[in-house]
Design a protein around this motif. Structure first.
Motif, PDB file in Angstrom:
ATOM      1  N   LYS A 114      71.599  38.526  44.544  1.00 28.42           N
ATOM      2  CA  LYS A 114      70.728  39.019  43.472  1.00 28.42           C
ATOM      3  C   LYS A 114      71.276  38.638  42.104  1.00 28.42           C
ATOM      4  O   LYS A 114      70.532  38.184  41.222  1.00 28.42           O
ATOM      5  N   LYS A 134      69.430  35.896  39.609  1.00 28.65           N
ATOM      6  CA  LYS A 134      69.051  36.331  38.261  1.00 28.65           C
ATOM      7  C   LYS A 134      69.678  35.434  37.205  1.00 28.65           C
ATOM      8  O   LYS A 134      69.023  35.043  36.233  1.00 28.65           O
ATOM      9  N   GLU A 167      65.197  35.192  44.722  1.00 33.47           N
ATOM     10  CA  GLU A 167      66.186  35.119  45.800  1.00 33.47           C
ATOM     11  C   GLU A 167      65.715  34.184  46.915  1.00 33.47           C
ATOM     12  O   GLU A 167      66.512  33.447  47.487  1.00 33.47           O
TER      13      GLU A 167
END
Length: 252
Positions: A164, A168, A174
């Motif tokens: 994650k 990001k 993902e």
């Protein structure tokens, strides 16, 4: 004899204490017999040779008996791993090292064990790297190169939070990140991270932590979860690997 070492992203051993049941993993693995020849079963085929590299995700089983062998698990995304995959394995399940170079490695190992006995594996590992060295390599997509660097610097206890965080940071979902990683490396992202976590456990054990603390600190839910994963991926129990072992650092 069971001497374990870590060299960068790779982990290896000089040992006569391997009894690995049928298994497969997403790492490359090299085996070198210290004396004469080894016998290994790859995808049901029994092979006799002095030295061999097994490709990622290939079923194999191996026993040392009482004979000392050198083995090393190689990260397939490393420069060494990529060189082996591109120029030697070429999509094949295994590659047998040439007789003359394999004998050179055997002599070096034998000299180290019987004469040098310094616990410094630098020359042995240097010669393994030298055998497969090839400068002509195409880099991965720059996003994957960045991701690999992040994986080695961002330390989270949980794989999910690590993915994650990286997704990001790279402005990707993902699922897109996982797809891109598999597309570029040929390895499922989750499988790669499992091995990343396994290496982390052994690094922590090398530094003196208990199996339980090392497992929990490397993303496993429990020591039992680590033990199950380790057995599935290596064909051996973690306690059998660790028992009566000396842990060494290796560099060159």
């Amino acid at each position: 004899m069971n001497e374990l070492f870590i060299c960068g992203q790779n982990i290896g051993a000089i040992t006569n204490n391997v009894k690995a049941d049928l298994h497969k993993h997403w790492l490359l693995q090299i085996f070198v017999a210290v004396d004469e020849k080894l016998v290994i079963k790859v995808e049901g085929q029994k092979i006799s040779c002095r030295a061999i590299v097994i490709n990622a995700n290939i079923m194999h089983e191996f026993q040392t008996g009482e004979v000392i062998h050198f083995t090393m698990l190689i990260n397939p995304t490393s420069l060494l791993g990529r060189s082996i995959r591109k120029y030697y394995l070429r999509g094949n399940p295994y590659y047998i090292l040439s007789e003359d170079r394999a004998i050179e490695l055997q002599k070096l190992l034998l000299n180290h064990i019987k004469v040098d006995n310094s616990n410094d594996y630098s020359e042995v590992i240097k010669n393994v790297y030298h055998y497969f060295d090839n400068k002509i390599l195409t880099e991965f997509d720059q996003r994957i190169e960045s991701m690999l660097r992040m994986l080695n610097t961002y330390h989270s206890d949980k794989t999910a939070s690590r993915v994650k965080y990286i997704a990001k940071a790279m402005y990707l979902s993902e699922s897109r990140l996982s797809h891109l990683f598999k597309e570029e490396t040929g390895i499922p992202l989750k499988s790669y991270l499992v091995h990343h976590n396994l290496l982390s456990v052994y690094e922590k054990i090398f530094d003196g932590e208990s199996i339980t603390d090392a497992a929990l600190g490397s993303g496993f839910d429990s020591s039992a979860h680590f033990a199950y994963t380790n057995k599935k991926m290596t064909g051996m129990s973690a306690r059998d690997i660790i028992k009566n072992s000396r842990f060494l650092k290796a560099s060159f």
